[in-house]
Enzyme design. Structure first.
Site, PDB file in Angstrom:
ATOM      1  N   ASP A  82       0.850  -1.198   0.000  1.00 55.99           N
ATOM      2  CA  ASP A  82       0.000   0.000   0.000  1.00 55.99           C
ATOM      3  C   ASP A  82       0.890   1.256   0.000  1.00 55.99           C
ATOM      4  OD1 ASP A  82      -2.389   1.422   0.192  1.00 55.99           O
ATOM      5  OD2 ASP A  82      -2.466   1.315   2.383  1.00 55.99           O
ATOM      6  N   HIS A 185      -7.713   9.418   5.024  1.00 60.74           N
ATOM      7  CA  HIS A 185      -7.183   8.396   5.933  1.00 60.74           C
ATOM      8  C   HIS A 185      -7.429   8.790   7.385  1.00 60.74           C
ATOM      9  CE1 HIS A 185      -4.416   7.700   2.382  1.00 60.74           C
ATOM     10  NE2 HIS A 185      -5.010   6.547   2.552  1.00 60.74           N
TER      11      HIS A 185
END
Ligand code: 13P
Length: 286
Positions: A82, A185
């Site tokens: 990621d 996020h």
């Protein structure tokens, strides 16, 4: 059964679902994830965000464990890097056997993002792996707690433009596109406002599976709307870690006498499995 991102997203496409992509930082998270995915008989993506999480464990330590669990899993499983920051990190993941990598050049100019993404695609192809890349910005470390007005404005200003996304896909040949349409996020300080029409427009303009980052804090209803509009991979981390922390604290506080770390590890796993079960059910419509 180990599978590439490209192929796992074909399953998602055929079934009109999204595959959960869960970040892990420990053995407990990996065990919890594979138990949940196998219990629901649903494909899964296990991923490691080296830049954000190397302070807890290194890619060279956790990568082989992720690979081992994916290889022996009863459900199709993709092992993904990621937010890959550079080609060295991407090469390290590919050498470990990862079947997918993300190259994140979203903070760069369009031209540089295309150039580095192309290099990542070429490298990944030589290992038979897939590539996710990002255009627009959904907030990085600086948005760890997002939702304040200044942050909202910054994030909205960086929403993915569908036409630029189409050009980016054409210029790079990636397998999946991470886009910005209202998620960030980490923990939201105010309720997220998602731009569902933008997802649909990106999807139609690019023809590629759309990746949602920042899955923690999104309602089940909004997840379903995102999937209807073309989201096929959902990245999820913060809430699994937060809920596990709260559960471990609660159990430890209620414990009479000594609190042992081996029990805490099991409590954390128990909690993460519950979080993953819920998320996978929502993402897969089960
Ligand atoms: P959350 O931590 O907000 O769930 O987001 C995870 C993520 O997008 C990883 O790339």
């Amino acid at each position: 059964m180990l599978i590439t991102l490209k192929n796992i997203l074909k399953i998602a496409e055929a079934e009109n679902i999204a595959i959960g992509a869960f970040n892990v930082t420990s053995l407990e998270g990996i065990r919890a994830l594979f138990k949940a995915a196998e219990e629901l008989n649903t494909p899964v993506i296990v991923q490691f965000a080296n830049e954000a999480h190397k302070q807890y464990i290194s890619l060279s330590e956790i990568g082989p464990v992720m690979m081992q669990y994916a290889e022996r899993s009863k459900v199709p499983a993709c092992v993904h890097l990621d937010h890959g920051a550079n080609l060295d990190e991407i090469r390290e993941a590919l050498e470990l056997g990862f079947t997918s990598v993300m190259y994140d050049g979203s903070a760069l100019s369009y031209e540089k993002n295309v150039a580095y993404t192309n290099a990542a695609v070429e490298l990944a192809e030589s290992y038979g792996a897939s590539v996710e890349a990002e255009i627009g910005s959904m907030g990085r470390e600086e948005f760890l707690s997002a939702g304040g007005s200044a942050e909202d404005a910054a994030v909205e200003g960086a929403y993915t433009d569908p036409q630029q996304a189409a050009q980016f896909v054409e210029d790079t040949g990636i397998d999946a596109l991470a886009c910005s349409f209202g998620t960030v996020h980490g923990i939201y300080l105010s309720a997220p406002k998602l731009d569902f029409d933008r997802i649909k427009a990106i999807r139609e303009a690019t023809g590629k599976p759309v990746v949602m980052h920042g899955g923690s804090g999104i309602s089940d209803e909004d997840f379903r709307k995102c999937i209807t509009n073309g989201v096929r991979k959902i990245n999820f981390y913060t809430y699994a870690a937060k809920f596990a922390g709260e559960y471990v604290k609660e159990k430890a506080d209620a414990q009479k006498g000594n609190v042992y770390f081996h029990d805490m590890a099991l409590w954390a796993e128990e909690s993460m499995k519950e979080t993953y079960l819920h998320a996978i059910r929502v993402f897969s419509g089960k």
